[in-house]
Design a protein around this motif. Structure first.
Motif, short mmCIF file in Angstrom:
data_model
loop_
_atom_site.label_atom_id
_atom_site.label_comp_id
_atom_site.label_asym_id
_atom_site.label_seq_id
_atom_site.Cartn_x
_atom_site.Cartn_y
_atom_site.Cartn_z
N GLU A 41 0.76 -1.20 -0.09
CA GLU A 41 0.12 0.25 0.05
C GLU A 41 0.78 1.31 -0.05
O GLU A 41 0.46 2.28 -0.39
CB GLU A 41 -0.95 0.05 1.23
CG GLU A 41 -2.21 -1.10 1.13
CD GLU A 41 -3.35 -0.68 1.79
OE1 GLU A 41 -3.14 0.53 2.66
OE2 GLU A 41 -4.21 -1.30 2.22
N LEU A 42 2.15 1.19 0.75
CA LEU A 42 2.96 2.40 0.90
C LEU A 42 3.51 2.68 -0.66
O LEU A 42 3.60 3.61 -1.12
CB LEU A 42 3.89 2.12 1.70
CG LEU A 42 4.88 3.11 1.98
CD1 LEU A 42 4.67 4.56 2.36
CD2 LEU A 42 6.31 2.54 2.75
N VAL A 43 3.84 1.41 -1.20
CA VAL A 43 4.43 1.55 -2.74
C VAL A 43 3.49 2.11 -3.69
O VAL A 43 3.82 2.74 -4.56
CB VAL A 43 5.24 0.10 -2.89
CG1 VAL A 43 5.47 0.13 -4.36
CG2 VAL A 43 6.41 -0.32 -2.08
N ALA A 44 2.33 1.47 -3.41
CA ALA A 44 1.20 1.90 -4.22
C ALA A 44 1.05 3.42 -4.48
O ALA A 44 0.68 4.22 -5.14
CB ALA A 44 -0.03 1.32 -4.00
N GLN A 45 0.90 3.94 -2.86
CA GLN A 45 0.87 5.53 -2.79
C GLN A 45 1.95 6.14 -3.45
O GLN A 45 1.71 7.38 -3.96
CB GLN A 45 0.77 5.67 -1.45
CG GLN A 45 0.42 7.11 -0.80
CD GLN A 45 -0.93 7.60 -1.09
OE1 GLN A 45 -1.71 6.53 -1.47
NE2 GLN A 45 -1.30 8.74 -1.18
N VAL A 46 3.03 5.81 -3.29
CA VAL A 46 4.23 6.44 -3.85
C VAL A 46 4.14 6.37 -5.57
O VAL A 46 4.42 7.39 -6.13
CB VAL A 46 5.54 5.92 -3.55
CG1 VAL A 46 6.68 6.47 -4.32
CG2 VAL A 46 5.78 6.01 -1.91
N ALA A 47 3.78 5.41 -5.87
CA ALA A 47 3.68 5.26 -7.39
C ALA A 47 2.59 5.94 -8.15
O ALA A 47 2.71 6.76 -8.86
CB ALA A 47 3.05 3.65 -7.71
N LYS A 48 1.56 6.25 -7.50
CA LYS A 48 0.37 7.09 -7.75
C LYS A 48 1.06 8.66 -7.83
O LYS A 48 0.40 9.23 -8.40
CB LYS A 48 -0.80 6.73 -6.79
CG LYS A 48 -1.61 5.37 -6.98
CD LYS A 48 -2.61 4.99 -5.98
CE LYS A 48 -3.37 3.76 -6.16
NZ LYS A 48 -4.39 3.52 -4.97
N THR A 49 1.41 8.69 -6.42
CA THR A 49 1.91 10.38 -6.71
C THR A 49 2.95 10.53 -7.47
O THR A 49 2.99 11.75 -8.30
CB THR A 49 2.71 10.49 -5.04
OG1 THR A 49 1.90 10.17 -4.05
CG2 THR A 49 3.36 11.89 -5.13
N LEU A 50 3.79 9.63 -7.98
CA LEU A 50 4.80 9.95 -9.19
C LEU A 50 3.96 9.87 -10.55
O LEU A 50 4.45 10.71 -11.33
CB LEU A 50 5.96 8.66 -9.22
CG LEU A 50 7.06 9.09 -8.40
CD1 LEU A 50 8.11 7.67 -8.25
CD2 LEU A 50 8.05 10.31 -8.58
#
Length: 323
Positions: A41-50
Motif C-alpha cells: 500500500e505504501l509503494v502504491a501510494q508513492v507510485a500514484k504520486t509519481l
C-alpha cells in the motif's frame, strides 16, 4: 487525495513524501520491510504520486495519470515479480525491465519500475540491474521491495536510498487487530508473527488460536513418548509446513526462556509445559534442527514433509532419552 494507510506506514510515507516534495528522492529506493505489514500500500501510494500530473506530494485522484493508475493501465508503471511464487526473478525479466527503463516516457513524466521481492533476483539478474543502477536513465525511478536484505548484493543496496518499514510494537499490533475484529486476542498472537498486524489478523480470523492449541498439545504428548501423538503432530504440521514449523520454533524458543526465568507475558501457552519435558540443551539443538528442516522444505518443495517432520520428532525423543 489524502493517503489512507495503515498506522505503522504513516511515518515511512511521511519520509518518502518529504523527499518527493523536495525532489530529493533517489533514482532507486530500497524498501526494507517484513511480511505482513501491507507495504504494498505504501509503494502504491508513492507510485500514484509519481504518476500524478497535478501534485508532487500525493495523488489528486482525478488527473489522467491517476485515472490510468486506478485502471491499472498506466504505460509508464511497470512491476517485475517472479513468474511463479517462490521462483526467482530471471535475468530476462530484468533485461526487459532495463530496456523499458531506457525508453522515453509515454506521458512525458516519470517511468517507475517496482521489483518485488528484490531478493528473488537470480545472481545474473541482480548483476544486470546493477549496471542500470550505476548509470540510471533520466526520469526513471526504481523501487526495490526487500524482505531479506542480506540476500541482496551489497553493491545494489549501496546504490539505493533506503526506507525501513518497521513493525509496530506487540501492544500496537494486538490493539489494531482487536479493533478490526472487535474482540480481544491473546497476547501471543502478535508475538507469533513478529508483530506483523496483517499476519496476526489472518491468524485469528482463520481459527489459528484453536489450531495452535491442538498442535501444542500433540507436540508435547509426542515428546512424552506418545507415538500416536507424534504421528498426529506430523500430520498437523504437514498441512502448512513452513507456517506451523514456525509456530513450533516460537514454542521451543519460549520454552528456552523459561529455563532462564524469562517467560514473557506474550509467551506461547505451552512453553512452561514443554520446558518441564525438555532440557535447555535439547531445546536449543532441536530448534536449530527445526530451522534446517524449514530451509530444506522451502528449497525442495517435492519432499515428503510429513515423513521428515516425523523423523525430527523421533530425534527429539531419542536425544532427550540419551541425556
Amino acid at each position: 487525495m489524502a493517503a489512507t494507510l495503515y498506522p505503522w506506514l504513516l511515518q515511512p510515507w511521511k519520509t518518502w513524501q518529504q523527499r518527493l516534495q523536495s525532489c530529493t528522492f533517489a533514482h532507486a529506493t530500497l524498501v526494507h520491510t517484513q511480511q505482513g505489514l501491507g507495504t504494498d500500500e505504501l509503494v502504491a501510494q508513492v507510485a500514484k504520486t509519481l504518476m500524478c500530473t497535478s501534485s508532487d506530494t500525493e495523488p489528486c485522484g482525478f488527473c489522467h495519470g491517476c485515472e490510468l493508475m486506478q485502471s491499472g493501465t498506466h504505460p509508464d508503471y511497470h512491476e517485475v515479480r517472479p513468474e511463479k511464487e517462490g521462483k526467482t526473478i530471471t535475468v530476462d525479466q530484468i533485461r526487459q525491465c532495463n530496456r523499458v527503463a531506457l525508453e522515453s516516457s509515454q506521458l512525458s513524466g516519470y517511468r517507475l519500475m517496482v521489483i518485488e521481492p528484490a531478493e528473488a533476483m537470480s545472481e545474473s539478474a541482480a548483476n544486470a540491474l546493477l549496471k542500470t543502477l550505476e548509470e540510471p536513465p533520466e526520469k526513471c525511478v526504481f523501487v526495490l521491495v526487500c524482505h531479506q536484505i542480506n540476500l541482496l548484493l551489497p553493491t545494489i543496496v549501496s546504490r539505493c536510498q533506503t526506507i525501513n518499514v518497521a513493525a509496530p510494537t506487540a501492544h500496537q499490533a494486538s490493539e489494531w487487530v482487536a479493533t478490526q475484529l472487535n474482540q480481544s486476542i491473546p497476547d501471543y498472537a502478535a508475538h507469533l508473527h513478529d508483530n506483523a498486524p496483517l499476519l496476526t489478523l489472518k491468524f485469528v480470523e482463520s481459527d489459528g488460536v484453536k489450531q495452535l492449541t491442538t498442535l501444542e498439545q500433540a507436540f508435547i504428548r509426542s515428546i512424552s513418548g506418545d507415538v500416536s501423538a507424534a504421528v498426529e503432530c506430523a500430520q498437523l504440521v504437514a498441512q502448512e509446513p513452513l507456517v506451523r514449523l514456525s509456530w513450533l520454533w516460537y514454542l521451543m524458543s519460549d520454552a528456552q526462556k523459561v529455563h532462564f526465568g524469562l517467560l514473557a507475558q506474550d509467551a506461547l501457552p505451552g512453553a512452561q509445559a514443554l520446558a518441564k519435558h525438555l532440557s535447555y540443551n535439547t531445546l536449543y539443538r532441536q530448534s536449530e534442527a527445526l530451522i534446517q528442516l524449514k530451509e530444506q522444505l522451502r528449497a525442495f518443495t517435492g519432499l515428503n514433509a510429513e515423513l521428515l517432520i516425523t523423523q525430527w520428532l523421533f530425534n527429539i525423543n531419542n536425544e532427550d532419552s540419551c541425556l
